[in-house]
Design a protein around this motif. Sequence first.
Motif, short mmCIF file in Angstrom:
data_model
loop_
_atom_site.label_atom_id
_atom_site.label_comp_id
_atom_site.label_asym_id
_atom_site.label_seq_id
_atom_site.Cartn_x
_atom_site.Cartn_y
_atom_site.Cartn_z
N GLN A 79 0.83 -1.21 0.00
CA GLN A 79 0.00 0.00 0.00
C GLN A 79 0.86 1.25 0.00
O GLN A 79 0.55 2.22 -0.70
CB GLN A 79 -0.94 -0.01 1.22
N ASN A 80 1.96 1.25 0.76
CA ASN A 80 2.85 2.42 0.80
C ASN A 80 3.49 2.69 -0.55
O ASN A 80 3.62 3.84 -0.96
CB ASN A 80 3.92 2.24 1.88
N MET A 93 -0.95 6.18 -12.70
CA MET A 93 -1.13 5.08 -11.74
C MET A 93 -2.58 4.63 -11.64
O MET A 93 -2.84 3.46 -11.41
CB MET A 93 -0.60 5.47 -10.36
N THR A 94 -3.51 5.55 -11.84
CA THR A 94 -4.92 5.16 -11.87
C THR A 94 -5.14 4.22 -13.06
O THR A 94 -5.83 3.21 -12.93
CB THR A 94 -5.83 6.39 -11.98
N LEU A 95 -4.53 4.54 -14.19
CA LEU A 95 -4.65 3.69 -15.37
C LEU A 95 -3.98 2.34 -15.14
O LEU A 95 -4.57 1.29 -15.40
CB LEU A 95 -4.02 4.39 -16.58
N VAL A 96 -2.76 2.35 -14.61
CA VAL A 96 -2.01 1.10 -14.42
C VAL A 96 -2.61 0.25 -13.31
O VAL A 96 -2.91 -0.93 -13.51
CB VAL A 96 -0.51 1.40 -14.13
N ILE A 97 -2.77 0.83 -12.12
CA ILE A 97 -3.25 0.07 -10.96
C ILE A 97 -4.75 -0.18 -11.03
O ILE A 97 -5.24 -1.22 -10.60
CB ILE A 97 -2.87 0.79 -9.65
N VAL A 103 -6.80 -6.38 -15.05
CA VAL A 103 -7.04 -7.20 -16.25
C VAL A 103 -5.96 -8.27 -16.38
O VAL A 103 -6.26 -9.45 -16.55
CB VAL A 103 -7.11 -6.32 -17.52
N LEU A 104 -4.69 -7.87 -16.26
CA LEU A 104 -3.60 -8.83 -16.37
C LEU A 104 -3.64 -9.87 -15.25
O LEU A 104 -3.48 -11.07 -15.50
CB LEU A 104 -2.25 -8.10 -16.36
N ALA A 178 -14.90 -6.71 -10.64
CA ALA A 178 -14.74 -6.64 -9.18
C ALA A 178 -13.36 -6.12 -8.80
O ALA A 178 -13.24 -5.25 -7.91
CB ALA A 178 -14.95 -8.03 -8.56
N HIS A 179 -12.33 -6.59 -9.47
CA HIS A 179 -10.97 -6.17 -9.18
C HIS A 179 -10.76 -4.69 -9.51
O HIS A 179 -10.12 -3.95 -8.75
CB HIS A 179 -10.00 -7.04 -9.99
N ILE A 180 -11.32 -4.25 -10.63
CA ILE A 180 -11.23 -2.83 -11.02
C ILE A 180 -11.93 -1.95 -9.99
O ILE A 180 -11.40 -0.92 -9.58
CB ILE A 180 -11.79 -2.61 -12.44
N ILE A 181 -13.12 -2.35 -9.55
CA ILE A 181 -13.85 -1.58 -8.53
C ILE A 181 -13.01 -1.45 -7.27
O ILE A 181 -12.85 -0.36 -6.72
CB ILE A 181 -15.22 -2.22 -8.22
N ASN A 182 -12.45 -2.55 -6.81
CA ASN A 182 -11.62 -2.55 -5.61
C ASN A 182 -10.41 -1.62 -5.77
O ASN A 182 -10.14 -0.78 -4.92
CB ASN A 182 -11.16 -3.97 -5.28
N ASN A 183 -9.69 -1.76 -6.88
CA ASN A 183 -8.48 -0.96 -7.07
C ASN A 183 -8.78 0.52 -7.30
O ASN A 183 -8.09 1.39 -6.76
CB ASN A 183 -7.65 -1.52 -8.22
N ILE A 184 -9.79 0.82 -8.10
CA ILE A 184 -10.14 2.22 -8.38
C ILE A 184 -10.58 2.92 -7.09
O ILE A 184 -10.15 4.05 -6.82
CB ILE A 184 -11.25 2.32 -9.45
#
Length: 195
Positions: A79-80, A93-97, A103-104, A178-184
Amino acid sequence: MEFLKTYNDNVTVIEVKDNNVLMDSDKKIEKVENPISFKEQFINKRVYAVGVSTGISMIGFNLFCSFFVLNNTSENKNQNSIIEYVKRSPVMMTLVIGLISPVLEEFVFRRLIFGYLRKYSAVLAYSFSCLLFTLSHFGFSYHLVHDELIYFPIYLFLSIQLTVAYDIDKCILASIIAHIINNILSIIEIIFIVL
């Protein structure tokens, strides 16, 4: 809808229901899975429902852990490092993370690893793919897992949630959503609360 097929004078009744094929041969019924194609997943409402509900569940679990398990006092190197990357370049980073990594990761851990192992054993598939996903968030470092052991079950549970989202209908788009929602939402939290 039913079809009749004849093989060596044996009649097999094939019934198609909800993209699943049920075969009745010598009074034995087996389910043969016929997953939805990736293109068809984009128009399937159930895929979005599973993805969004899993994403919301993941966010709820993260909030519960933040407030009641971790008490916002524990350091997390993963997280840090994300916070540092977002400080330097929030849009990139919003695009990458937020988009590319989910997706990957979903294609690697759910579609490839879990999908391959699921053919042989559900327990093996869940155990191995979820463990690898969890370890990947610690950089596959034993020392980091040891130092931040409290985060291990959290990442493992999130991995299980993503795997179940995929395994319900074999639709990778559900776990990606689900993963995108969590990360975004995690990035939004970093941008508006942490920074």
